[in-house]
Design an enzyme around this catalytic site. Structure first.
Site, PDB file in Angstrom:
ATOM      1  NE  ARG A   1     -11.859 -42.454 -15.685  1.00  0.00           N
ATOM      2  CZ  ARG A   1     -12.084 -41.590 -16.047  1.00  0.00           C
ATOM      3  NH1 ARG A   1     -11.971 -40.176 -15.782  1.00  0.00           N
ATOM      4  NH2 ARG A   1     -12.803 -41.294 -17.237  1.00  0.00           N
TER       5      ARG A   1
ATOM      6  CD  GLU B   1      -2.651 -33.299 -10.478  1.00  0.00           C
ATOM      7  OE1 GLU B   1      -1.324 -33.456 -10.042  1.00  0.00           O
ATOM      8  OE2 GLU B   1      -2.679 -35.184 -10.378  1.00  0.00           O
TER       9      GLU B   1
ATOM     10  CE1 TYR C   1     -14.234 -37.192 -15.390  1.00  0.00           C
ATOM     11  CE2 TYR C   1     -15.214 -37.932 -17.909  1.00  0.00           C
ATOM     12  CZ  TYR C   1     -14.027 -38.081 -17.700  1.00  0.00           C
ATOM     13  OH  TYR C   1     -13.222 -37.989 -17.690  1.00  0.00           O
TER      14      TYR C   1
ATOM     15  CG  ASN D   1      -9.835 -31.045 -13.525  1.00  0.00           C
ATOM     16  OD1 ASN D   1      -8.765 -31.912 -14.009  1.00  0.00           O
ATOM     17  ND2 ASN D   1     -11.123 -31.914 -13.436  1.00  0.00           N
TER      18      ASN D   1
ATOM     19  CB  ALA E   1      -6.744 -35.144 -21.132  1.00  0.00           C
TER      20      ALA E   1
ATOM     21  NE  ARG F   1     -22.448 -34.544 -25.925  1.00  0.00           N
ATOM     22  CZ  ARG F   1     -21.344 -33.790 -26.461  1.00  0.00           C
ATOM     23  NH1 ARG F   1     -20.073 -33.759 -27.104  1.00  0.00           N
ATOM     24  NH2 ARG F   1     -22.462 -33.079 -27.598  1.00  0.00           N
TER      25      ARG F   1
ATOM     26  N   PRO G   1      -8.962 -28.874 -20.674  1.00  0.00           N
ATOM     27  CG  PRO G   1      -7.936 -30.561 -22.148  1.00  0.00           C
ATOM     28  CD  PRO G   1      -7.644 -28.918 -20.646  1.00  0.00           C
ATOM     29  CG  ASN G   2     -12.197 -32.651 -24.195  1.00  0.00           C
ATOM     30  OD1 ASN G   2     -13.301 -32.354 -24.994  1.00  0.00           O
ATOM     31  ND2 ASN G   2     -11.438 -33.077 -24.112  1.00  0.00           N
TER      32      ASN G   2
ATOM     33  CG  HIS H   1      -7.429 -35.503 -11.273  1.00  0.00           C
ATOM     34  ND1 HIS H   1      -7.436 -34.943 -12.301  1.00  0.00           N
ATOM     35  CD2 HIS H   1      -5.962 -35.440 -11.023  1.00  0.00           C
ATOM     36  CE1 HIS H   1      -6.302 -34.100 -12.792  1.00  0.00           C
ATOM     37  NE2 HIS H   1      -5.612 -34.867 -11.793  1.00  0.00           N
TER      38      HIS H   1
END
Ligand code: CA2
Length: 155
Positions: A107, A98, A23, A74, A77, A18, A10-11, A100
């Site tokens: 974070r 996995e 990112y 990735n 969330a 954004r 997601p996103n 990111h």
């Protein structure tokens, strides 16, 4: 030829548009291009997908497993929340890395826990778009090594 599914949660479709301070300014389409170039040098086929829906990701993990493909994921969330993705990865049998973009450990505390890390071969984070390329190379090497071990000795 090996196939690697590069799955995005997601996103991640918002990348480059954004929150560039977190990112970066690279879009997901830019990352797909980099991944395809790297895959060509490795001699690997790539299936690159993104969805904001957990069930789509579950279906694609099953698809990768059924094809004998590897996975670079990735999960966004969902990494931190999804038992469904964890069960799909462990049930699929697909070697999974996995990844990111950001260093999730630098974070918020809720990003430190991954439900999918324990069923993945390994985790790469914090290298921006390079995390995808490192993940692709890692899963490619794991599959090549497993392929070698599965073959009976020629001697
Ligand atoms: O660092 C990563 O790659 C993450 O998987 C990105 C996820 C985040 O929830 C994970 O904790 C770490 C967020 C996906 C991207 O979300 C964006 C939101 C707004 C603008 C651009 C991207």
């Amino acid at each position: 030829m090996t196939t690697v599914f590069v799955l995005n949660g997601p996103n991640l479709n918002l990348l480059g548009r954004r929150e560039p301070q977190i990112y970066g300014s690279t879009t997901l389409a830019d990352i797909e291009k980099l991944v395809r170039e790297k895959a060509e040098t490795l001699g690997t086929a790539v299936t690159f997908r993104q969805s904001n829906h957990e069930g789509h990701l579950v279906d694609w993990i099953h698809e990768a497993g059924a094809q004998g493909a590897g996975i670079v994921i990735n999960a966004g969330a969902y990494t931190h929340t999804s038992i469904a993705l964890r069960d799909a990865i462990s049930g699929s049998g697909a070697p999974t890395v996995e990844i990111h973009l950001s260093n999730v450990h630098a974070r918020e505390g809720f990003r430190h826990r991954s439900l999918i890390a324990p069923v993945s071969v390994g985790v790469i984070c914090g290298f921006g778009s390079m995390s995808y390329l490192l993940g692709l190379e890692a899963v490619h090497r794991v599959m090549a090594e497993r392929g070698r071990q599965a073959k009976p000795s020629q001697h």
